[in-house]
Design a protein around this motif. Structure first.
Motif, PDB file in Angstrom:
ATOM      1  N   MET A  61      -2.588   5.474   1.244  1.00  0.00           N
ATOM      2  CA  MET A  61      -3.538   4.406   1.565  1.00  0.00           C
ATOM      3  C   MET A  61      -3.396   3.992   3.028  1.00  0.00           C
ATOM      4  O   MET A  61      -4.378   3.815   3.736  1.00  0.00           O
ATOM      5  CB  MET A  61      -3.284   3.222   0.616  1.00  0.00           C
ATOM      6  CG  MET A  61      -4.179   2.025   0.831  1.00  0.00           C
ATOM      7  SD  MET A  61      -5.961   2.346   0.751  1.00  0.00           S
ATOM      8  CE  MET A  61      -6.287   2.211  -0.986  1.00  0.00           C
ATOM      9  N   LYS A  62      -2.166   3.891   3.464  1.00  0.00           N
ATOM     10  CA  LYS A  62      -1.939   3.487   4.860  1.00  0.00           C
ATOM     11  C   LYS A  62      -2.504   4.518   5.832  1.00  0.00           C
ATOM     12  O   LYS A  62      -3.086   4.161   6.854  1.00  0.00           O
ATOM     13  CB  LYS A  62      -0.436   3.325   5.110  1.00  0.00           C
ATOM     14  CG  LYS A  62       0.099   1.998   4.636  1.00  0.00           C
ATOM     15  CD  LYS A  62       1.418   1.712   5.314  1.00  0.00           C
ATOM     16  CE  LYS A  62       2.468   1.440   4.284  1.00  0.00           C
ATOM     17  NZ  LYS A  62       3.826   1.444   4.733  1.00  0.00           N
TER      18      LYS A  62
ATOM     19  N   LEU B 192      -9.791   1.920  -4.776  1.00  0.00           N
ATOM     20  CA  LEU B 192      -9.589   0.534  -4.362  1.00  0.00           C
ATOM     21  C   LEU B 192     -10.428  -0.392  -5.234  1.00  0.00           C
ATOM     22  O   LEU B 192     -11.567  -0.064  -5.559  1.00  0.00           O
ATOM     23  CB  LEU B 192     -10.008   0.413  -2.886  1.00  0.00           C
ATOM     24  CG  LEU B 192      -9.959  -0.940  -2.212  1.00  0.00           C
ATOM     25  CD1 LEU B 192      -8.551  -1.496  -2.201  1.00  0.00           C
ATOM     26  CD2 LEU B 192     -10.468  -0.827  -0.773  1.00  0.00           C
TER      27      LEU B 192
ATOM     28  N   SER C 193      -3.924  -0.466   9.221  1.00  0.00           N
ATOM     29  CA  SER C 193      -2.649  -0.374   8.513  1.00  0.00           C
ATOM     30  C   SER C 193      -1.515  -1.018   9.304  1.00  0.00           C
ATOM     31  O   SER C 193      -0.404  -1.135   8.815  1.00  0.00           O
ATOM     32  CB  SER C 193      -2.315   1.089   8.211  1.00  0.00           C
ATOM     33  OG  SER C 193      -2.299   1.806   9.429  1.00  0.00           O
TER      34      SER C 193
ATOM     35  N   PRO D 216       0.822  -1.223   0.000  1.00  0.00           N
ATOM     36  CA  PRO D 216       0.000   0.000   0.000  1.00  0.00           C
ATOM     37  C   PRO D 216       0.860   1.280   0.000  1.00  0.00           C
ATOM     38  O   PRO D 216       1.950   1.289   0.568  1.00  0.00           O
ATOM     39  CB  PRO D 216      -0.805  -0.107   1.295  1.00  0.00           C
ATOM     40  CG  PRO D 216      -0.166  -1.162   2.107  1.00  0.00           C
ATOM     41  CD  PRO D 216       0.589  -2.056   1.190  1.00  0.00           C
TER      42      PRO D 216
ATOM     43  N   TRP E  10     -13.352  -3.062   6.715  1.00  0.00           N
ATOM     44  CA  TRP E  10     -11.890  -3.179   6.634  1.00  0.00           C
ATOM     45  C   TRP E  10     -11.373  -3.617   5.271  1.00  0.00           C
ATOM     46  O   TRP E  10     -10.347  -3.140   4.810  1.00  0.00           O
ATOM     47  CB  TRP E  10     -11.386  -4.166   7.710  1.00  0.00           C
ATOM     48  CG  TRP E  10     -11.393  -3.575   9.087  1.00  0.00           C
ATOM     49  CD1 TRP E  10     -11.689  -2.281   9.432  1.00  0.00           C
ATOM     50  CD2 TRP E  10     -11.089  -4.252  10.309  1.00  0.00           C
ATOM     51  NE1 TRP E  10     -11.585  -2.127  10.787  1.00  0.00           N
ATOM     52  CE2 TRP E  10     -11.215  -3.314  11.360  1.00  0.00           C
ATOM     53  CE3 TRP E  10     -10.716  -5.563  10.622  1.00  0.00           C
ATOM     54  CZ2 TRP E  10     -10.980  -3.644  12.697  1.00  0.00           C
ATOM     55  CZ3 TRP E  10     -10.486  -5.896  11.951  1.00  0.00           C
ATOM     56  CH2 TRP E  10     -10.619  -4.945  12.978  1.00  0.00           C
TER      57      TRP E  10
ATOM     58  N   ARG F 129      -4.970   6.545   5.399  1.00  0.00           N
ATOM     59  CA  ARG F 129      -6.420   6.618   5.385  1.00  0.00           C
ATOM     60  C   ARG F 129      -7.087   5.334   5.893  1.00  0.00           C
ATOM     61  O   ARG F 129      -8.193   5.371   6.433  1.00  0.00           O
ATOM     62  CB  ARG F 129      -6.860   6.885   3.939  1.00  0.00           C
ATOM     63  CG  ARG F 129      -8.301   7.277   3.817  1.00  0.00           C
ATOM     64  CD  ARG F 129      -8.681   7.499   2.373  1.00  0.00           C
ATOM     65  NE  ARG F 129     -10.081   7.152   2.219  1.00  0.00           N
ATOM     66  CZ  ARG F 129     -11.043   8.026   1.974  1.00  0.00           C
ATOM     67  NH1 ARG F 129     -10.769   9.279   1.816  1.00  0.00           N
ATOM     68  NH2 ARG F 129     -12.290   7.638   1.877  1.00  0.00           N
ATOM     69  N   ALA F 130      -6.406   4.226   5.717  1.00  0.00           N
ATOM     70  CA  ALA F 130      -7.049   2.930   5.953  1.00  0.00           C
ATOM     71  C   ALA F 130      -7.438   2.721   7.412  1.00  0.00           C
ATOM     72  O   ALA F 130      -6.747   3.169   8.323  1.00  0.00           O
ATOM     73  CB  ALA F 130      -6.124   1.808   5.508  1.00  0.00           C
ATOM     74  N   TRP F 131      -8.542   1.990   7.595  1.00  0.00           N
ATOM     75  CA  TRP F 131      -8.974   1.621   8.948  1.00  0.00           C
ATOM     76  C   TRP F 131      -7.922   0.741   9.611  1.00  0.00           C
ATOM     77  O   TRP F 131      -7.712   0.808  10.805  1.00  0.00           O
ATOM     78  CB  TRP F 131     -10.299   0.863   8.905  1.00  0.00           C
ATOM     79  CG  TRP F 131     -11.488   1.719   8.572  1.00  0.00           C
ATOM     80  CD1 TRP F 131     -12.211   1.674   7.413  1.00  0.00           C
ATOM     81  CD2 TRP F 131     -12.104   2.722   9.388  1.00  0.00           C
ATOM     82  NE1 TRP F 131     -13.234   2.595   7.463  1.00  0.00           N
ATOM     83  CE2 TRP F 131     -13.195   3.247   8.668  1.00  0.00           C
ATOM     84  CE3 TRP F 131     -11.840   3.235  10.665  1.00  0.00           C
ATOM     85  CZ2 TRP F 131     -14.030   4.252   9.171  1.00  0.00           C
ATOM     86  CZ3 TRP F 131     -12.669   4.235  11.166  1.00  0.00           C
ATOM     87  CH2 TRP F 131     -13.743   4.733  10.423  1.00  0.00           C
TER      88      TRP F 131
ATOM     89  N   PRO G 205      -6.376  -3.533   2.529  1.00  0.00           N
ATOM     90  CA  PRO G 205      -5.801  -2.499   1.666  1.00  0.00           C
ATOM     91  C   PRO G 205      -4.699  -1.654   2.314  1.00  0.00           C
ATOM     92  O   PRO G 205      -3.809  -1.185   1.611  1.00  0.00           O
ATOM     93  CB  PRO G 205      -7.000  -1.625   1.288  1.00  0.00           C
ATOM     94  CG  PRO G 205      -8.139  -2.092   2.082  1.00  0.00           C
ATOM     95  CD  PRO G 205      -7.838  -3.453   2.622  1.00  0.00           C
ATOM     96  N   GLY G 206      -4.737  -1.495   3.624  1.00  0.00           N
ATOM     97  CA  GLY G 206      -3.689  -0.704   4.266  1.00  0.00           C
ATOM     98  C   GLY G 206      -2.489  -1.533   4.698  1.00  0.00           C
ATOM     99  O   GLY G 206      -1.521  -1.012   5.245  1.00  0.00           O
TER     100      GLY G 206
ATOM    101  N   ASP H 283     -12.395  -0.903   2.965  1.00  0.00           N
ATOM    102  CA  ASP H 283     -11.926   0.328   3.596  1.00  0.00           C
ATOM    103  C   ASP H 283     -12.903   1.489   3.377  1.00  0.00           C
ATOM    104  O   ASP H 283     -12.535   2.554   2.866  1.00  0.00           O
ATOM    105  CB  ASP H 283     -10.535   0.692   3.039  1.00  0.00           C
ATOM    106  CG  ASP H 283      -9.886   1.747   3.923  1.00  0.00           C
ATOM    107  OD1 ASP H 283      -9.942   1.583   5.150  1.00  0.00           O
ATOM    108  OD2 ASP H 283      -9.375   2.740   3.387  1.00  0.00           O
TER     109      ASP H 283
END
Ligand code: WTA
Length: 661
Positions: free
Chosen positions: A33-34, A395, A40, A29, A304, A36-38, A440-441, A307
């Motif tokens: 992305m990291k 995503l 990471s 990622p 998750w 923002r992600a729930w 994703p994170g 995301d």
């Protein structure tokens, strides 16, 4: 299924997948992305693994509103297990009312895009959804539906389908959605097994500009079943026959319905829905999903894995007739209170860039589809997505069948612009929500590799004896995910046999082959049993054979999945005719049409070979391995155990077998 058969199926499937991806094809990622992600921080996997039951307990409490907290988080007595025992909740309340209470009533819940371009999209806010769901819940009650009763839903992808599902959940009725492209026979079998009291359907809908007369199929399908009332949504405006005393129009009932209906207080383990899916026998199985565990798993996997945040627009392209539609085009997004898009029609109608046009127009941010669709677009070329601004996407997801390297890279580069991670989500109708993927994170994102077990769940690749191995069968270990099926409706023996007997109730057998890949990931290579994935749709060879054998001209048949460059697999049938029936090309065509009619158009065999004999063992079992090798030009192997080895020579000629190399 015997060990030898499983082994040959694994070998067969794995011939069709490329080598494991090299490091060059591993993505991680981006910093953005990291941020923002729930999720990471990769340590979540280890933290969850320390005490998975406590982990899920925390998620259930945080993600949902419970009327009463559970007494025990998890009890297990394999092959049976329960989650959140004694807990009380209502999933519809969580998916709708909760957002109104939080002041989000004006947020768009559903953007519905109709197939005909001259029709405008419809936007439904959470407030409007609440109103419609409450009304329909009262409609169901007025038709005599009570808690625990089963309601059939046979609708195209229009918002009434989500409304009907949520309304059932609100009053504690069990919904059973049947894919609208399934035939009336397929509908009847499912309604009969479920013992449905009411059916919700529509007059018709559009597919590639053509009107599909759904009501006519519904009329056929309810014959001889326990269905007492039929509610009909006016969608296409085609003329339909309304049966006096049985059929009612949706809009007329809704107009008169009270706008408020108290949600039932449901037990966590109360049945939420039945979804029929293809197994290894001729009859589909009713997979049972319950309320609390399912809600917990779809809530958190939606949040998750995709995301999703408040400003996202999520589009899951699956039809509601499949589990992907249930979990990610209904319950998951709505439980999270986000906005989702649903599209009624065909991906390439009226122009082949319809999907990309929709993404651009509505600024879809997270897009979830199947490898089959991607492979179709690979064939149509890069120019189509290039015509559109797809920069809203951040995503991408894929599901339903193994994705090949080429399709993955095409999706990544041409749709994701090389910037969107692809989460390849492995799961099944039985698992309720996705279970193996890359977050994703966290990553990594590797073509053809699904990823790691969702935090709090465990999977292993095992050999026949239950020892870990680099290449083998995919199994799930205890504690079994909260969204897992709790059984098969009225078929407990089948439940034990299909999923649990192979590993003596210790592990859940998925029916898939898998390999260990790098970075702790799992690569799922496809079914090892008699289940086919045709364009991502789940069908069984036994079901198609059963349908074929019902044709008056057919004495016996064998249906074999053949690898297909776009659909992944496609059914091919070998048929022996009854004595005195003359073979002809017309008859072969008629048999293809017969399957289309009996099961549905997605199940039509690509080819029907009318043959004199099928290769059989001395005990009379058809040697499918040989029928498969004939189609794929693989070595035929040992024929010495055959009762009729000479049959192979004539079959070779018939199918145009050229042999390996
Ligand atoms: C296959 C669909 C590889 C698998 C959600 C599974 C996949 C079957 C993947 C279930 C994936 C699903 N990679 N194979 N990401 N996702 N499958 O019940 O064979 O329609 O057992 O559920 O689809 O199909 P079902």
């Amino acid at each position: 299924m015997g060990a030898e058969k499983l082994k040959s199926r694994v070998d067969f499937v794995q011939k069709w997948v490329v080598e494991d991806p090299k490091e060059k094809y591993v993505w991680w990622p981006s910093e953005e992305m990291k941020r923002r992600a729930w999720v990471s921080d990769p340590s979540i996997y280890e933290r969850a693994a320390k005490d998975p039951v406590a982990f899920w307990g925390k998620l259930a409490a945080e993600g949902l509103e419970w009327f009463k907290k559970w007494d025990t988080t998890y009890v297990e007595n394999p092959p049976y297990f329960k989650w959140f025992v004694g807990g009380k909740l209502n999933i519809c309340y969580n998916a709708v009312d909760r957002h109104l209470k939080a002041g989000k009533g004006d947020k768009v819940a559903i953007i519905w895009v109709p197939e005909p371009i001259e029709e405008s999209p419809r936007k439904i806010t959470y407030k409007e959804l609440h109103d419609q769901v409450n009304r329909f819940a009262n409609v169901l009650k007025s038709l005599g539906v009570k808690r625990g009763d089963r309601v059939g839903i046979y609708l195209p992808l229009i918002p009434e389908v989500q409304i009907a599902m949520l309304a059932c959940a609100r009053i504690g009725a069990v919904h059973s959605v049947v894919f609208s492209a399934f035939s009336s026979d397929s509908l009847r079998v499912r309604l009969e097994d479920a013992g449905a009291k009411v059916l919700v359907t529509a007059d018709g809908y559009y597919r590639r500009g053509k009107l599909v007369d759904l009501k006519a199929s519904a009329d056929e399908g309810v014959k001889g079943t326990s269905v007492e009332k039929v509610v009909v949504v006016k969608r296409a405006g085609n003329e339909v026959n309304m049966v006096e005393g049985r059929d009612r129009w949706w809009h007329e009932l809704m107009e008169k319905a009270e706008p408020s209906c108290e949600p039932e207080v449901m037990d966590a383990e109360d049945m939420l829905y039945l979804l029929y899916t293809s197994g290894t026998t001729g009859r589909p199985k009713g997979v049972i999903h319950t309320t609390g565990g399912y809600a917990t798993q779809v809530y958190w996997t939606t949040k998750w894995v995709f995301d999703l945040h408040d400003d996202d627009l999520f589009w899951c392209t699956s039809d509601i007739g499949w589990v992907t539609g249930h979990s990610y085009a209904c319950y998951g997004p709505l439980l999270n209170g986000i906005s989702m898009l649903i599209y009624e029609g065909s991906p390439d109608y009226p122009t082949p860039d319809r999907w990309w046009e929709i993404i651009e127009q509505h600024k879809v941010t997270v897009f979830y589809t199947a490898p089959t669709a991607i492979r179709m677009f690979v064939g149509l070329g890069e120019a189509l997505p290039k015509k559109h601004n797809l920069s809203s996407l951040r995503l991408l997801g894929t599901v339903g069948e193994p994705i090949d390297m080429e399709a993955w890279l095409w999706y990544f580069n041409n749709i994701g612009g090389g910037r969107c991670p692809i989460t390849d989500t492995w799961w099944q109708t039985e698992t309720g929500g996705t279970l193996i993927m890359s977050l994703p994170g966290v990553g990594p994102f590797m073509p053809t590799v699904a990823g790691r077990s969702f935090p709090g769940t465990r999977h292993e690749v095992m050999d026949e004896d239950g020892s870990p191995t680099p290449v083998g069968y995919l199994v799930q270990l205890s504690p079994f995910g909260p969204g897992m099926l709790r059984g098969l409706y009225k078929a407990d023996d089948k439940y034990r046999e299909t999923y649990w007997s192979r590993y003596r109730n210790q592990f859940y057998f998925t029916g898939d082959g898998a390999r260990r890949a790098s970075h702790g990931c799992i690569r799922v290579t496809g079914r090892v049993d008699d289940v086919m994935k045709v364009a991502g749709h789940r069908l069984s060879t036994a079901e198609l054979e059963d349908a074929m054998n019902r044709h008056a001209a057919v004495s016996e048949s064998a249906v074999i999945p053949k690898p297909h460059p776009i659909k992944g697999e496609t059914p091919v049938a070998y048929v022996i005719l009854k004595k005195g029936v003359a073979p002809s090309d017309e008859l072969a065509k008629e048999l293809v049409a017969h399957i289309g009619k009996v099961v549905g158009p997605i199940a039509k065999p690509e080819q029907v070979f009318i043959v004199e004999e099928l290769p059989k063992t001395r005990s009379g079992k058809i040697m499918r391995r040989i029928l498969k090798a004939l189609l794929t030009n693989d070595p035929i192997g040992d024929t010495s155990t055959l009762f009729n080895p000479e049959s192979v020579e004539s079959l070779k000629k018939k199918v145009g077998y050229t042999g390996p190399g």
